[in-house]
Enzyme design. Structure first.
Site, short mmCIF file in Angstrom:
data_model
loop_
_atom_site.label_atom_id
_atom_site.label_comp_id
_atom_site.label_asym_id
_atom_site.label_seq_id
_atom_site.Cartn_x
_atom_site.Cartn_y
_atom_site.Cartn_z
CG ASP A 34 44.88 59.40 -1.16
OD1 ASP A 34 46.04 59.02 -1.38
OD2 ASP A 34 43.87 58.80 -1.58
CG ASP A 179 47.17 55.64 -5.01
OD1 ASP A 179 45.97 55.60 -5.36
OD2 ASP A 179 47.61 56.45 -4.17
N GLY A 180 45.84 54.66 -8.24
CA GLY A 180 45.28 55.57 -9.24
C GLY A 180 44.60 54.84 -10.39
N GLY A 201 39.93 53.83 -4.91
CA GLY A 201 39.07 54.82 -4.26
C GLY A 201 37.68 54.76 -4.87
C1 DX5 Z 1 45.51 60.28 -6.03
C2 DX5 Z 1 45.42 59.48 -4.74
C3 DX5 Z 1 44.73 58.15 -4.92
C4 DX5 Z 1 43.37 58.24 -5.52
C5 DX5 Z 1 42.72 56.92 -5.67
O1 DX5 Z 1 46.22 61.42 -5.83
O2 DX5 Z 1 46.69 59.21 -4.23
O3 DX5 Z 1 44.77 57.41 -3.73
O4 DX5 Z 1 42.56 59.12 -4.88
O5 DX5 Z 1 41.48 57.13 -6.22
P1 DX5 Z 1 40.97 56.40 -7.52
O6 DX5 Z 1 40.95 54.94 -7.21
O7 DX5 Z 1 39.65 56.98 -7.72
O8 DX5 Z 1 41.92 56.71 -8.65
ZN ZN Z 2 46.92 57.64 -2.60
#
Ligand code: DX5
Ligand code: ZN
Length: 219
Positions: A34, A179-180, A201
């Site tokens: 990221d 994603d997210g 993440g």
């Molecule tokens: C958000 C990022 C994601 C995020 C994923 O801006 O693009 O990749 O960090 O993290 P989680 O799974 O914790 O939402």
């Molecule tokens: Zn991301």
């Protein structure tokens, strides 16, 4: 088959090495990198991600899934090509017009890399339809880009379903990445809607057993 791309954003400082090795052993399919520039989003992870990505490149043969949350897409592509990513994804919202979107798609391809285009939660999915035949992946953000650990926006399910339908109608080979806020609770619905690559993440990095959660997400 569903694949898992682990976002390394939330990996603690000092724990990178052991975490990256453990993620590879646990069979993550990609490392999701990221990149934030402090302009397109508030945070700046630019230098840390260059370092992390270069390190992963040295110790692992797994593909890098680079997610650019930056305003200056071209400059970031130039910087991150050095780590030989498998795919570079940029945001539709970072481009000033359609021409620039096409230009970035071509630029990434000219550099022998797969191309993804990402859309923020408030961007209509229809805006991406015309680019679909030219890209390898569409990334649907299911939180506002900018930080890890946020809550999944359930409204986005409909967007994934629409995109899946469009991909089928156009008869395309396209990965749909989400994603997210992906975790064991949100993943089943997301997969049912048509996603084939899950970015996660915090759900993975905070888990005691990487292998158990990655296996479960892939099911
Ligand atoms: C958000 C990022 C994601 C995020 C994923 O801006 O693009 O990749 O960090 O993290 P989680 O799974 O914790 O939402
Ligand atoms: Zn991301």
């Amino acid at each position: 088959m569903v694949e898992v791309s682990t976002s390394i954003l939330s990996v603690k400082k000092g724990e990178e090495s052991k975490t990256f090795f453990a993620l590879e052993t646990a069979k993550t399919d990609y490392f999701h990198i990221d990149i934030m520039d402090g302009k397109f989003v508030e945070k700046d992870t630019y230098d840390r991600m260059i370092q992390n990505a270069s390190y992963i490149k040295r110790i692992s043969s797994l593909p890098l899934d680079v997610h650019l949350m930056v305003k200056d897409v071209k400059a970031a592509i130039d910087d991150f090509l050095a780590v030989e990513p498998n795919i570079i994804t940029f945001h539709l919202e970072a481009c000033k017009n359609k021409e620039e979107v096409y230009e970035m798609i071509q630029y990434i391809k000219d550099n022998h890399c797969k191309v993804g285009v990402a859309v923020k939660p408030n961007t209509k999915i229809e805006e991406i339809y015309e680019f679909l035949p030219y890209i390898h992946m569409c990334l649907i953000m299911t939180v506002e880009p900018g930080k890890g650990g946020q809550t999944f926006l359930t409204d986005m399910i409909h967007k994934i379903e629409k995109l899946k339908k469009q991909v089928e109608e156009q008869n395309l080979e396209l990965d749909i990445e989400v994603d997210g806020g992906i975790n064991l609770k949100t993943a089943p619905e997301v997969k049912k809607a048509g996603t084939n690559i899950l970015v996660a993440g915090t759900a993975i990095v905070m888990a005691k057993d990487f292998k158990a959660i990655i296996d479960e997400l892939k099911k």
